[in-house]
Design a protein around this motif. Structure first.
Motif, PDB file in Angstrom:
ATOM      1  N   SER A  40      -7.358   6.171  11.980  1.00  0.00           N
ATOM      2  CA  SER A  40      -7.077   5.983  10.327  1.00  0.00           C
ATOM      3  C   SER A  40      -5.731   5.732   9.970  1.00  0.00           C
ATOM      4  CB  SER A  40      -7.406   7.587   9.922  1.00  0.00           C
ATOM      5  OG  SER A  40      -6.495   8.364   9.787  1.00  0.00           O
ATOM      6  N   ILE A  41      -4.819   6.225  10.821  1.00  0.00           N
ATOM      7  CA  ILE A  41      -3.355   5.892  10.785  1.00  0.00           C
ATOM      8  C   ILE A  41      -3.229   4.411  11.101  1.00  0.00           C
ATOM      9  CG2 ILE A  41      -0.910   5.992  11.598  1.00  0.00           C
ATOM     10  CD1 ILE A  41      -1.933   9.194  12.335  1.00  0.00           C
ATOM     11  N   ALA A  95      -4.142   9.285   6.575  1.00  0.00           N
ATOM     12  CA  ALA A  95      -3.862   8.003   7.243  1.00  0.00           C
ATOM     13  C   ALA A  95      -2.150   7.942   7.285  1.00  0.00           C
ATOM     14  CB  ALA A  95      -4.282   6.681   6.675  1.00  0.00           C
ATOM     15  N   HIS A  96      -1.801   9.060   7.863  1.00  0.00           N
ATOM     16  CA  HIS A  96      -0.158   9.061   7.707  1.00  0.00           C
ATOM     17  C   HIS A  96       0.439   9.512   9.101  1.00  0.00           C
ATOM     18  CE1 HIS A  96       3.833  10.202   6.342  1.00  0.00           C
ATOM     19  NE2 HIS A  96       3.642  11.503   7.191  1.00  0.00           N
ATOM     20  N   HIS A  97       0.180  10.488   9.600  1.00  0.00           N
ATOM     21  CA  HIS A  97       0.697  11.156  10.877  1.00  0.00           C
ATOM     22  C   HIS A  97      -0.468  11.941  11.622  1.00  0.00           C
ATOM     23  CE1 HIS A  97       3.439  13.388  13.370  1.00  0.00           C
ATOM     24  NE2 HIS A  97       4.067  12.609  13.310  1.00  0.00           N
ATOM     25  N   ILE A  98      -0.365  12.028  12.861  1.00  0.00           N
ATOM     26  CA  ILE A  98      -1.197  12.701  13.632  1.00  0.00           C
ATOM     27  C   ILE A  98      -1.078  14.130  13.556  1.00  0.00           C
ATOM     28  CG2 ILE A  98      -0.249  13.171  15.764  1.00  0.00           C
ATOM     29  CD1 ILE A  98      -3.882  11.568  15.275  1.00  0.00           C
ATOM     30  N   THR A  99      -0.249  14.849  13.412  1.00  0.00           N
ATOM     31  CA  THR A  99       0.090  16.477  13.124  1.00  0.00           C
ATOM     32  C   THR A  99       0.773  16.686  11.899  1.00  0.00           C
ATOM     33  OG1 THR A  99       2.162  16.467  14.562  1.00  0.00           O
ATOM     34  CG2 THR A  99       0.042  16.964  15.549  1.00  0.00           C
TER      35      THR A  99
END
Lengths: 232, 376
Positions: A128-129, B232-236
């Motif tokens: 998604s990122i 849709a920005h950062h994994i954690t």
């Protein structure tokens, strides 16, 4: 009954890496999976790719190939596409590696970097990122290792209006060295699917149909899609 | 679109194994934290968690089996073809721990699909059964999928169950990520510094109206709307602007045909971590504008129950609709100014309207539900 179009297909199996538009034959096969080159897969450098765990790399590769096949791999604004993957083994290998970092000295040296990838849905978070996808994203774990489980769930999600386009499929990294019998072959296969009134793909009582014919395996589904005009 | 009724709720928590008992304990301001007994915690940031004492020494059964045995099931038989969706972040992980220690482990129970298999067997269901894994939003995602399927007419009855355990695996991980609080969990407080873990199971049966009437069940409330969205920005780390949660909550309200002013109260994720709570405050501020509904987090009392929390908090949202109040936010002393008029360490009355319940998790996933009284 809701109907759908298939916009793209991408896969990584022990036989090859391919896309729906390629001439390559799709097959699950035994043996090691191909080495994944992030330049070839993503078209640009993805420096963190090599540091991700094998399951996340494999899933990202399958998703990247499917999105490229659909012409949806590049983006400037985030898009409301969903992501659904089924998995049998998920991130079990990372789980085992992480817990090996916990065992010495009662957890004093537990690895935060490994822990962050002990959720199978983090593979979808990475996708998604990287591709700017903001739709629903979750992993399906269903007994029996049905490799079509993610696809069925995604079609149900499209039918019920949770989103209108989804990247869905299956991702299983090679089995970790533990005494477990996995029924799913290693590899990742993803489809880009959208709702379409006259589309050839449908779901009827948990059976996936292509032009009204039941598809019992991913191999038969891909063969049917390619022999009846692709993209649909 | 068909109306989606909740016809049965069950739970197992350290504050009570029936929804009514849990509600009374929360309303009384009780909390469930105690030093962890089941593994050494000296190396970790904190030694507290909200554990079920029955699971400390569960042999010969596994902890997950024991947790499910404690869960009260619906008194009436369910349609055998009911859809079963479970929600767990790490079902089977205690068996992975055992395997890692080179001890005899029940290898059938290592993978997360053990949860739908065990529960499906216990409920006597033969329909599709799968586990939804979406980090700490798993329970809300599972309920959203089930409710959407019933509303669209794809199924008539669905059972959704969230369950997760306090294990050394998860405890050490949150400690290593510096996400555990060094003291108590203080959601939405200026001095919050992290979460505390808890364990629980929660189960909700959903039915369309025809099935509910045919089965002789009563409505405990309705799931009126649902939404799921990624940052849709950062994994954690959550997005500081809260746009993923904002989209999920707006989608949920749109699906319910409601506007933010019709939200009477919010059961928030409220983990007590600095960044999650700041993100939620931002998202709620953007969603509600001048409308300021009361907000609660129950994680200061029950801990973060991971895959279970979405189902547990939906169950509590249904209780809130029926009782017309929200329980206190335990641990709250000095609320963040931006949400100070909406959170309280005491019971807050609810006006007319629905309750919004939301969760967010690693991978940047956010999910929201709109719940209301069945007669609304």
């Amino acid at each position: 009954m809701m109907r759908f179009n298939v916009l793209g297909i991408g896969w990584v199996t022990a036989a090859n890496c391919g896309r729906g538009a390629d001439a390559l034959e799709f097959a699950f096969a035994g043996g090691p999976l191909p080495k994944l080159d992030h330049h070839a897969l993503f078209g640009t450098a993805f420096p963190r790719f090599g540091r991700l765990d094998a399951y996340t790399r494999l899933g990202l590769a399958g998703i990247a190939l499917a999105l490229r096949d659909a012409g949806l791999d590049s983006w400037t604004e985030k898009r409301p596409l969903g992501l659904v993957a089924s998995t049998e083994s998920g991130c079990l290998e990372t789980d085992l590696q992480y817990f090996q970092s916990v065992l010495p000295d009662n957890g004093r040296f537990a690895s935060p970097n490994l822990f962050a990838y002990t959720l199978p849905s983090c593979m979808l978070g990475e996708a998604s990122i990287h591709f700017g996808l903001t739709g629903p994203a979750f992993v399906v774990q269903e007994g029996g290792g049905d490799v079509l489980a993610g696809l069925k769930t995604a079609l149900g999600m499209l039918s019920s209006g949770l989103c209108s386009t989804v990247v869905a499929g299956v991702c299983n990294a090679p089995a970790p060295p533990v005494a477990l019998a996995f029924t799913s072959p290693p590899g990742a296969v993803f489809f880009v699917i959208e709702c379409a009134e006259e589309g050839p793909l449908s779901l009827c009582e948990d059976a996936i149909l292509w032009r009204g014919q039941p598809q019992l395996s991913i191999e038969s589904l891909i063969r049917s899609i390619r022999t009846s005009g692709y993209p649909s | 679109m068909k109306r989606v009724h909740a016809t049965y709720c069950g739970c197992v928590t350290p504050l009570g194994n029936r929804p009514e008992a849990l509600w009374e304990a929360l309303a009384a301001g009780r909390t469930a934290f105690a030093p962890v007994r089941r593994f050494p915690t000296d190396a970790y940031v904190n030694q507290l968690a909200a554990c079920l004492p029955e699971l400390d020494d569960p042999a010969p059964a596994t902890r997950l089996e024991t947790l499910l045995e404690l869960l009260s099931l619906p008194p009436r038989p369910l349609p055998q073809d009911a859809l079963l969706i479970t929600a767990s972040t790490k079902a089977g992980i205690d068996q992975v721990e055992t395997l890692s220690r080179d001890q005899a482990s029940n290898t059938e129970e290592v993978l997360p699909d053990i949860l739908p298999r065990l529960l499906g067997r216990r409920l006597g269901l033969n329909g599709r059964a799968w586990n939804a894994s979406a980090a700490c939003a798993s329970g809300t995602v599972a309920l959203a999928c089930a409710a959407a399927a019933i509303a669209a007419g794809d199924c008539a009855c669905a059972v959704v169950c969230g369950a997760d355990l306090v294990t050394e695996f998860v405890f050490s991980g949150f400690s290593a990520l510096k996400a555990l609080s060094s003291g108590l969990c203080r959601p939405f407080d200026c001095h919050r510094d992290g979460l505390l873990l808890g364990e629980a199971a929660a189960l909700i049966v959903l039915m369309n109206e025809e099935t509910m009437l045919r089965c002789g069940c009563e409505s405990l409330g309705v799931v009126a709307g649902w939404g799921i969205s990624c940052d849709a920005h950062h994994i954690t780390a959550p997005s500081r602007e809260g746009e993923g949660l904002l989209r999920a909550t707006r989608n949920a309200l749109d699906a319910a045909g409601l506007v933010p002013e019709q939200v009477a109260g919010v059961v928030a994720h409220g983990t007590g971590t600095v960044f999650n709570d700041a993100m939620e405050i931002e998202a709620f501020s953007r969603l509600f504008g001048r409308h300021r509904p009361p907000v609660v987090s129950v994680k200061g009392a029950l801990g973060h129950t991971m895959g279970a929390c979405g189902v547990l908090e939906a169950l509590l949202s249904l209780c809130a609709c029926r009782n017309a109040h929200l329980p206190p936010t335990a641990g709250l002393q000095d609320p963040e100014p931006a949400i100070a008029e909406q959170v309280a360490p005491r019971v807050q009355p609810l006006g007319e309207g629905c309750v919004l319940s939301s969760n967010s998790g690693f991978g940047g996933i956010n999910a929201a539900l709109v719940l209301a009284r069945g007669d609304a």
